[in-house]
Design a protein around this motif. Sequence first.
Motif, PDB file in Angstrom:
ATOM      1  N   PRO A   6     -26.340 -32.672  12.865  1.00  0.00           N
ATOM      2  CA  PRO A   6     -25.697 -31.695  12.389  1.00  0.00           C
ATOM      3  C   PRO A   6     -25.083 -30.257  13.022  1.00  0.00           C
ATOM      4  CG  PRO A   6     -27.792 -32.154  11.359  1.00  0.00           C
ATOM      5  CD  PRO A   6     -27.598 -32.993  12.445  1.00  0.00           C
ATOM      6  N   LEU A   7     -24.036 -30.075  13.080  1.00  0.00           N
ATOM      7  CA  LEU A   7     -23.704 -28.803  13.620  1.00  0.00           C
ATOM      8  C   LEU A   7     -24.608 -27.135  13.142  1.00  0.00           C
ATOM      9  CD1 LEU A   7     -19.794 -28.681  13.756  1.00  0.00           C
ATOM     10  CD2 LEU A   7     -21.311 -28.950  15.606  1.00  0.00           C
ATOM     11  N   PHE A   8     -24.791 -27.479  12.479  1.00  0.00           N
ATOM     12  CA  PHE A   8     -25.698 -26.250  11.611  1.00  0.00           C
ATOM     13  C   PHE A   8     -27.184 -26.567  12.169  1.00  0.00           C
ATOM     14  CE2 PHE A   8     -26.385 -29.395   8.143  1.00  0.00           C
ATOM     15  CZ  PHE A   8     -27.808 -29.394   8.257  1.00  0.00           C
ATOM     16  N   GLY A   9     -27.841 -27.880  12.646  1.00  0.00           N
ATOM     17  CA  GLY A   9     -29.509 -27.581  13.049  1.00  0.00           C
ATOM     18  C   GLY A   9     -29.233 -26.480  14.480  1.00  0.00           C
ATOM     19  N   LEU A  10     -28.054 -26.648  15.374  1.00  0.00           N
ATOM     20  CA  LEU A  10     -28.172 -26.376  16.962  1.00  0.00           C
ATOM     21  C   LEU A  10     -27.995 -24.618  16.598  1.00  0.00           C
ATOM     22  CD1 LEU A  10     -24.995 -29.043  17.155  1.00  0.00           C
ATOM     23  CD2 LEU A  10     -27.679 -29.091  17.776  1.00  0.00           C
TER      24      LEU A  10
END
Length: 325
Positions: A6-10
């Motif tokens: 996920p993008l949000f984990g980055l």
Amino acid sequence: CDDTQPLFGLSGFPIGVAVDVPKLRYDNQYRDIVHNQFNSLTPENILKFENIHPAEAQYEWAEMDHLIEFAQSGNKRVHGHTLIWHKQLPVWLLNHKGNKEDWLVLMRDHIFKIMTRYKGKVQSWDVVNEAFNEDGTLRHSIWNQKIGPGYIEQAFLFAHQADKDALLFYNDFNLALNANKRKAVLKLITTLKSKNVPIHGIGMQMHVFDGFPSQTEINTAAIEFQKLGLKIHFSELDISLNPLANKQAPTNKMLGNQKRKIKMIVLNYQQLGISSKFGITVWGVSDIDSWIPANFNRMDWPLLYDDEYQTKPMYCGFKEGLLNK
Ligand code: G3I
């Protein structure tokens, strides 16, 4: 490129998307991307006046309630967009008679009804949206006509009374590109703060074109708002590729430029102080969801996913920016 992570984990800050709630109900692919990639959701249309408050004594909660349920089950933040704006107003409101006091009551009721219902579920709001013209003068919106320029201050005061814990934002476009407009907004916020009117954040909409605003313009603008102690939301990010309406399909070169552009924007955002970073929100999932083609009557490819829900180079640029590469 690969979207299994996920993008949000980055990143250390929320990654948001504008959500078309009807589509969330019927399109599984769309719903999966929203669920897998993003951890902050902004309703694209359903909270706007004409949709949520279509008749004077009628509120339509079903769509927003659905979004809240979806967000809660996936542990996602919801950002409320938007309470007071000059667009998407119902006919009853446009025809509403009454003096300034009546309009203040009407505005207060609208803000209170909505914010009270979603207290604790929606933690932040675009209280006032797009109040300025490009030359920095105040827009002659119905709110300004009926209540006067003080409507902005009043809207923030009402919003704070309705939910003391909510983070309150002013949201507008071209704040990086247009220094005149930015100056007017900075002045407004400085005045509000000097009067102790609660305002906590700025939504810098990022509807950008392939070439501009420049890195310096974005940087300067964000730093100026940061200096006022505001949380900064890059709130409506998309990158138009076809402003002249002369392309039938995007070339690899155009997609590559779009990738570089978003990476630059995200790297720019990374430089803000940690407590200023409210998050970055893209204005839609796939190109087919974008407001631009319908609004400007042209083809365009401004978002992270293509019409088939495949990632575009732009997605990879976003990711690289988040990974700080
Ligand atoms: O839902 C109706 C549908 O029932 C009807 O059949 C159809 C026919 O036109 O219209 C549908 O509503 C449209 C709605 O989007 C949902 O698709 C409206 O006509 C259309 O005007 C509306 O456009 C929205 C636009 O705001 C309106 O001003 C866009 O989706 C939305 O992305 C856009 O978002 C704004 C932000 O709120 C503020 N900043 C600028 C940004 C882009 O304009």
